[in-house]
Design a protein around this motif. Structure first.
Motif, PDB file in Angstrom:
ATOM      1  N   ALA A 121       0.839  -1.208   0.000  1.00  0.00           N
ATOM      2  CA  ALA A 121       0.000   0.000   0.000  1.00  0.00           C
ATOM      3  C   ALA A 121       0.869   1.252   0.000  1.00  0.00           C
ATOM      4  O   ALA A 121       0.600   2.214  -0.735  1.00  0.00           O
ATOM      5  CB  ALA A 121      -0.919  -0.013   1.222  1.00  0.00           C
ATOM      6  N   LYS A 122       1.920   1.234   0.809  1.00  0.00           N
ATOM      7  CA  LYS A 122       2.841   2.376   0.868  1.00  0.00           C
ATOM      8  C   LYS A 122       3.559   2.543  -0.478  1.00  0.00           C
ATOM      9  O   LYS A 122       3.719   3.665  -0.980  1.00  0.00           O
ATOM     10  CB  LYS A 122       3.861   2.146   1.985  1.00  0.00           C
ATOM     11  N   PHE A 123       3.991   1.428  -1.070  1.00  0.00           N
ATOM     12  CA  PHE A 123       4.680   1.450  -2.369  1.00  0.00           C
ATOM     13  C   PHE A 123       3.771   2.070  -3.443  1.00  0.00           C
ATOM     14  O   PHE A 123       4.195   2.942  -4.212  1.00  0.00           O
ATOM     15  CB  PHE A 123       5.061   0.016  -2.759  1.00  0.00           C
ATOM     16  N   LEU A 124       2.506   1.625  -3.487  1.00  0.00           N
ATOM     17  CA  LEU A 124       1.579   2.119  -4.503  1.00  0.00           C
ATOM     18  C   LEU A 124       1.229   3.592  -4.272  1.00  0.00           C
ATOM     19  O   LEU A 124       1.055   4.357  -5.229  1.00  0.00           O
ATOM     20  CB  LEU A 124       0.294   1.278  -4.502  1.00  0.00           C
ATOM     21  N   THR A 125       1.149   3.991  -3.023  1.00  0.00           N
ATOM     22  CA  THR A 125       0.822   5.380  -2.692  1.00  0.00           C
ATOM     23  C   THR A 125       1.962   6.315  -3.065  1.00  0.00           C
ATOM     24  O   THR A 125       1.757   7.348  -3.710  1.00  0.00           O
ATOM     25  CB  THR A 125       0.506   5.514  -1.190  1.00  0.00           C
ATOM     26  N   GLU A 126       3.188   5.947  -2.652  1.00  0.00           N
ATOM     27  CA  GLU A 126       4.324   6.846  -2.819  1.00  0.00           C
ATOM     28  C   GLU A 126       4.944   6.787  -4.207  1.00  0.00           C
ATOM     29  O   GLU A 126       5.315   7.813  -4.774  1.00  0.00           O
ATOM     30  CB  GLU A 126       5.385   6.547  -1.752  1.00  0.00           C
TER      31      GLU A 126
END
Length: 462
Positions: A121-126
């Protein structure tokens, strides 16, 4: 990762690189060593057999015989076959769907599935600039739902609440409807794990898969389980239309057998590597870069990408302008550099990705850990702003106070101040003509690795 395999293969291939001509006879011993190295790395036997057979076929073929340097060509063949085993290219996530794109996460209990949901989720967001909603359909473990909620808050993504009394399909559909109404790009569904594969578990996840029809179905597996990871992935692949694999705890896997077996056995690509406990410790899996690291050739591209993502460009620009104006490199700047190094995973992480530094990285790992970097930062943080700006005022009584505040000894303070002096000298060279060249010379003159080791090659407390 791959430390043992890198050692064995580097030594083995060194014996063949100088050969003027390669024949079946003079590569027999080399191939035997390659085979043993892979088996010791816990690579699955069918993978090893196929790999060695392909190298043998190519090594005594035309492409080597016509080469000006057969030995080097042999190494190139090994590299290309390593890439072929793991997949020719980095397989990106397919999010080309009518929003929200649904990603279903599957795997055994304890593999790091819930943590991987947060990391992804963090990877896709950032990195992909997507709005993400996460949801837990694990109705068997209330702690798993709470864990995902906590991690979602930590990484700054939205969490869809669920309860153990609910049906997993209802939970997932509820989250997808919420995402449609609020225009989220991606929904990541965390599913229940089990301690082992069982029919009930497989049937339940099949029903859930049919209900949500995800565009990506990712299997999360622990790299530390070696070739068992590939076998477990195969069992899930037979039950579900997997689109890829996330290999967790890869930073703790010195053998690398799982990474070399999963694609061959399941036919599914490894899409990500989990390389630590932190929520940003998720890397896209690049077979070509991993093959280079296995053969001791480094992975400079990943190092550059990591630097671009993690280093603070504003602080770097600010320091450069400060030095150009003739202002000194003070202890506040030194602390910033230590923090930047920690963001990059410390010295050993950087050395591991530099060509020819694999063994040095292992040596560094034995002698250095990140605790001294934390200790050095604590020492500087225990100083007053005026002491950080002007280290020359730090006398004996101040050193005692700083040592007491940081839980260190006075000699630790002395070591840090001495290292800071050396860094100051190097920074002065940077601002003069031919700065980079002189900086590298200055680093070369210092003891230890990369110029970052203090006098005597030890950090405080070592």
């Amino acid at each position: 990762m791959f430390e043992n395999l890198t050692d064995r293969l580097s030594q083995t291939l060194r014996n063949v690189t100088g050969k003027a001509k390669l024949t079946e006879d003079n590569i027999r011993d080399t191939l035997r060593e390659v085979r043993m190295a892979l088996l010791e790395a816990d690579v699955a036997l069918p993978v090893v057999k196929d790999f060695v057979a392909r190298i043998k076929e190519r090594a005594v073929g035309q492409e080597v015989q016509k080469s000006l340097s057969p030995g080097q060509m042999f190494v190139k063949i090994v590299q290309s076959e390593l890439i072929a085993i793991m997949g020719e290219a980095c397989d990106d996530l397919n999010l080309a769907a009518q929003p929200p794109a649904v990603i279903l996460m599957a795997g055994l209990q304890g593999a790091g599935k819930t943590t991987s949901v947060a990391k992804l989720a963090k990877f896709l967001t950032e990195r992909k600039k997507k709005s993400v909603l996460v949801v837990s359909a694990d109705v068997y473990r209330p702690a798993a739902i709470k864990q995902l909620e906590t991690l979602a808050n930590e990484v700054g993504v939205h969490f869809f609440p669920s309860h153990v009394e609910q049906n997993p399909v209802d939970i997932a559909n509820g989250a997808i409807n919420e995402a449609k109404n609020k225009h989220y790009d991606v929904v990541i569904v965390d599913t229940a794990g089990r301690l082992h594969i069982d029919e009930q578990m497989m049937e339940e996840i099949k029903v859930l898969h049919r209900a949500v029809n995800p565009i990506e179905t990712l299997f999360v597996v622990d790299a530390m389980t070696g070739q068992d990871a590939a076998n477990t992935a195969k069992a899930f692949s037979d039950a579900l239309p997997l689109t890829g694999v996330i290999l967790t705890k890869a930073d703790g896997d010195a053998r690398g057998g799982a990474a070399l077996s999963v694609r061959h056995i399941t036919g599914k690509p490894i899409k990500f590597l989990g390389v630590g406990e932190k929520t940003d410790a998720l890397e896209p899996f690049h077979p070509d870069r991993i093959a280079s690291r296995i053969l001791g050739m480094g992975d400079v591209l990943s190092l550059i990408e990591e630097a671009e993502q993690k280093l603070d460009k504003q602080k770097a620009d600010k320091l450069a302008k400060k030095l150009k104006k003739g202002k000194g490199f003070d202890l506040e700047d030194f602390r910033d550099q230590l923090q930047q190094m920690k963001k990059m995973g410390g010295i050993t992480n950087m050395m591991d990705k530099l060509p020819g530094m694999g063994q040095m990285s292992q040596l560094a790992q034995q002698k250095i850990d990140d605790k001294p970097l934390v200790q050095m930062e604590a020492i500087i943080s225990s100083m007053t702003p005026s002491e950080r700006a002007n280290p020359d005022i730090i006398n004996g009584s101040r050193k005692k106070r700083i040592a007491m505040g940081s839980g260190t000894q006075v000699q630790d303070i002395n070591r840090l101040l001495k290292q800071h002096k050396q860094m100051q000298k190097m920074m002065k060279k940077v601002t003069k003509k031919g700065g980079l060249t002189k900086l590298m010379r200055g680093m070369g003159g210092m003891k230890g690795m990369g110029g970052m080791m203090p006098p005597g090659g030890k950090f405080p407390g070592m």
